[in-house]
Write an enzyme that holds these catalytic residues in place. Structure first.
Site, mmCIF file in Angstrom:
data_model
loop_
_atom_site.group_PDB
_atom_site.id
_atom_site.type_symbol
_atom_site.label_atom_id
_atom_site.label_comp_id
_atom_site.label_asym_id
_atom_site.label_seq_id
_atom_site.Cartn_x
_atom_site.Cartn_y
_atom_site.Cartn_z
ATOM 1 N N ARG A 117 0.893 -1.260 -0.009
ATOM 2 C CA ARG A 117 -0.054 0.011 0.008
ATOM 3 C C ARG A 117 0.893 1.418 0.066
ATOM 4 O O ARG A 117 0.699 2.108 0.591
ATOM 5 C CB ARG A 117 -1.073 -0.058 1.181
ATOM 6 N N CYS A 145 -10.191 0.490 3.964
ATOM 7 C CA CYS A 145 -9.575 -0.067 4.972
ATOM 8 C C CYS A 145 -8.818 1.164 5.525
ATOM 9 O O CYS A 145 -8.086 1.847 5.099
ATOM 10 C CB CYS A 145 -8.549 -1.058 4.747
ATOM 11 N N GLU A 192 -3.649 3.404 6.829
ATOM 12 C CA GLU A 192 -3.283 3.495 5.307
ATOM 13 C C GLU A 192 -3.828 4.554 4.798
ATOM 14 O O GLU A 192 -3.335 5.009 3.658
ATOM 15 C CB GLU A 192 -4.157 2.251 5.035
HETATM 16 C C1 LIG Z 1 -15.583 1.423 -0.185
HETATM 17 C C2 LIG Z 1 -13.692 1.573 -0.395
HETATM 18 C C3 LIG Z 1 -13.220 0.210 -0.698
HETATM 19 C C4 LIG Z 1 -11.719 0.127 -1.002
HETATM 20 N N1 LIG Z 1 -11.173 -0.894 -1.369
HETATM 21 C C5 LIG Z 1 -9.702 -1.061 -1.564
HETATM 22 C C6 LIG Z 1 -9.308 -2.146 -1.953
HETATM 23 O O1 LIG Z 1 -9.891 -3.410 -2.125
HETATM 24 N N2 LIG Z 1 -7.973 -2.388 -2.182
HETATM 25 C C7 LIG Z 1 -7.049 -1.229 -2.255
HETATM 26 O O2 LIG Z 1 -5.876 -0.979 -2.126
HETATM 27 N N3 LIG Z 1 -7.611 0.339 -1.680
HETATM 28 C C8 LIG Z 1 -9.012 0.170 -1.424
HETATM 29 N N4 LIG Z 1 -9.597 1.311 -1.218
HETATM 30 C C9 LIG Z 1 -8.872 2.641 -0.883
HETATM 31 C C10 LIG Z 1 -8.646 3.405 -2.179
HETATM 32 O O3 LIG Z 1 -9.746 3.207 -3.105
HETATM 33 C C11 LIG Z 1 -7.464 3.279 -2.912
HETATM 34 O O4 LIG Z 1 -6.221 3.546 -1.924
HETATM 35 C C12 LIG Z 1 -7.164 3.963 -4.174
HETATM 36 O O5 LIG Z 1 -6.101 3.526 -4.651
HETATM 37 C C13 LIG Z 1 -6.938 5.524 -3.964
HETATM 38 O O6 LIG Z 1 -7.153 6.062 -5.200
HETATM 39 P P1 LIG Z 1 -8.080 7.622 -5.401
HETATM 40 O O7 LIG Z 1 -7.865 7.900 -6.714
HETATM 41 O O8 LIG Z 1 -9.129 7.741 -4.678
HETATM 42 O O9 LIG Z 1 -6.720 8.392 -4.559
HETATM 43 P P2 LIG Z 1 -6.838 9.562 -3.492
HETATM 44 O O10 LIG Z 1 -7.351 8.786 -2.293
HETATM 45 O O11 LIG Z 1 -7.300 10.827 -4.154
HETATM 46 O O12 LIG Z 1 -5.331 9.929 -3.387
HETATM 47 C C14 LIG Z 1 -4.562 8.733 -2.542
HETATM 48 C C15 LIG Z 1 -3.085 9.155 -2.586
HETATM 49 O O13 LIG Z 1 -2.856 9.118 -4.115
HETATM 50 C C16 LIG Z 1 -2.105 10.440 -4.398
HETATM 51 N N5 LIG Z 1 -2.335 10.602 -5.898
HETATM 52 C C17 LIG Z 1 -3.642 10.668 -6.597
HETATM 53 N N6 LIG Z 1 -3.533 10.869 -7.688
HETATM 54 C C18 LIG Z 1 -1.988 11.016 -7.948
HETATM 55 C C19 LIG Z 1 -1.314 11.207 -9.165
HETATM 56 N N7 LIG Z 1 -1.833 11.378 -10.244
HETATM 57 N N8 LIG Z 1 0.223 11.148 -9.043
HETATM 58 C C20 LIG Z 1 0.748 11.185 -7.808
HETATM 59 N N9 LIG Z 1 0.013 10.930 -6.808
HETATM 60 C C21 LIG Z 1 -1.390 10.838 -6.839
HETATM 61 C C22 LIG Z 1 -2.682 11.315 -3.473
HETATM 62 O O14 LIG Z 1 -1.853 12.523 -3.247
HETATM 63 C C23 LIG Z 1 -2.835 10.526 -2.048
HETATM 64 O O15 LIG Z 1 -1.621 10.631 -1.551
HETATM 65 C C24 LIG Z 1 -11.147 1.233 -0.945
HETATM 66 C C25 LIG Z 1 -11.711 2.520 -0.632
HETATM 67 C C26 LIG Z 1 -13.135 2.701 -0.396
HETATM 68 C C27 LIG Z 1 -13.917 3.955 -0.062
#
Ligand SMILES: Cc1cc2nc3c(=O)[nH]c(=O)nc-3n(C[C@H](O)[C@H](O)[C@H](O)COP(=O)(O)OP(=O)(O)OC[C@H]3O[C@@H](n4cnc5c(N)ncnc54)[C@H](O)[C@@H]3O)c2cc1C
Length: 311
Positions: A180, A227, A297
């Site tokens: 992660r 999580c 996380e």
């Molecule tokens: C209901 C639910 C279920 C989930 N299930 C999982 C799962 O099964 N497995 C899992 O791993 N995660 C899960 N997650 C967590 C989440 O979806 C992941 O961590 C996902 O990868 C985050 O992506 P995001 O686009 O929403 O990033 P954000 O939450 O917007 O940002 C996360 C990080 O990424 C950085 N970031 C975003 N875009 C860029 C970019 N272009 N360049 C550099 N840095 C960037 C941000 O600065 C931040 O530090 C879940 C979340 C929810 C709400």
């Protein structure tokens, strides 16, 4: 503060009409938890050159800049973010192009759309992304994954922008990613990623998507960030929290899910302060009763140090 507001207006006027710029944008609108105060300036660049303009401007004036994806792993503090939040939501950052056994995906492309496009192109191997509500950029930073597969397992290369504005490409093998986390993307903005896939029969793809979708039944409905804590080793964080009887524990409107103890839900009107207080309570109980230090996380936005002066 007036001088700062002038600076933000100056940047907004530099951007092309294809870009969106909003002042004092509530970040609660951009997080799945639905909490978080305003960003001084919120920008959705309409092109790479507008992203570059925002980056250069922020560096020149020592303004904090942070990129977000779909906000599904973010806790934005109630006082918001003093600086510029950039979101790569414009269609120019969301393309998904299948080619033979690969897909080239923009950093703003939602993982769900990638699973859909891969299936349409009869490409398998990416089904595990089903049900992760993030974008490519967030998946790179977080090395998102499920059921023993993670984003870096399928990553071939990434195009990115450095904080000085230089654009380059790097092979996945040159990046260090762990559970992660891929720290490289703390200081580099992902623009697009090329993913490895493999031709696969449609019925196999459909079956695997259904299998990963079933995982969601073990997750609570409602507003969360997935999580909350990383698993601390052999035991999962959810199991630890459950064993300590913390399911249903609450602070204000933040509550530990009774379905999955590693999910904290906003059950209506929670503040970041509620969520942080609940996180603290869980961490201190786990530390004192089990001797284990839980690490969040979720990424916390709003407490960043001021940027370093330009060299
Ligand atoms: C209901 C639910 C279920 C989930 N299930 C999982 C799962 O099964 N497995 C899992 O791993 N995660 C899960 N997650 C967590 C989440 O979806 C992941 O961590 C996902 O990868 C985050 O992506 P995001 O686009 O929403 O990033 P954000 O939450 O917007 O940002 C996360 C990080 O990424 C950085 N970031 C975003 N875009 C860029 C970019 N272009 N360049 C550099 N840095 C960037 C941000 O600065 C931040 O530090 C879940 C979340 C929810 C709400």
């Amino acid at each position: 503060m007036a001088a700062r507001a002038d600076l933000y207006r100056q940047l907004a006027s530099l951007l092309s009409p294809g870009s969106t710029a909003r002042f004092d944008e509530p970040l609660s609108r951009h997080t799945t938890w639905g909490v978080g105060g305003p960003a001084d300036l919120y920008v959705e660049p309409g092109s790479e050159s507008d992203l570059l303009a925002a980056l250069r401007f922020a560096r020149l004036h020592q303004i904090r800049l942070r990129v977000i994806g779909s906000g599904s792993n973010l806790l934005v503090l109630d006082h918001g973010f003093r600086g510029i939040i950039v979101c790569l939501r414009h269609p120019c950052f969301r393309s998904i192009e299948p080619a033979r056994d690969q897909l080239r995906c923009g950093a703003g492309a939602p993982l769900a759309a990638i699973v859909r496009e891969a299936a349409r192109a009869r490409l398998g191997g990416l089904e595990f992304l089903e049900g992760i509500p993030g974008t490519v950029g967030g998946a790179l930073r977080m090395n998102a994954g499920a059921m023993n597969r993670s984003f870096f397992d399928v990553l071939l290369r990434v195009r990115f922008m450095s904080l000085d504005g230089a654009v380059s490409e790097i092979a996945a093998a040159e990046l260090q990613a762990g559970y992660r986390s891929c720290p490289f993307f703390e200081t580099h903005i992902a623009l697009s990623a090329t993913l490895q896939a493999a031709p696969s029969p449609p019925e196999t793809i459909r079956r695997l998507i259904a299998l990963y979708r079933r995982r969601r039944q073990a997750q609570p409905a409602g507003r969360s960030a997935g999580c909350t804590f990383k698993n601390p080793g052999a035991i999962s964080a959810g199991q630890l929290i459950d064993e300590l009887g913390l399911k249903g524990a609450r602070v204000g409107h933040a509550v530990v899910s009774t379905v999955h103890a590693n999910f904290i839900l906003n059950d209506g009107g929670a503040t970041a302060r509620d969520i942080l207080a609940l996180l603290d309570r869980i961490r201190s109980e786990v530390r004192s009763r089990r001797g284990i230090q839980l690490e969040p996380e979720v990424q916390i936005i709003g407490g960043e140090p001021a940027p370093a002066p330009m060299p």
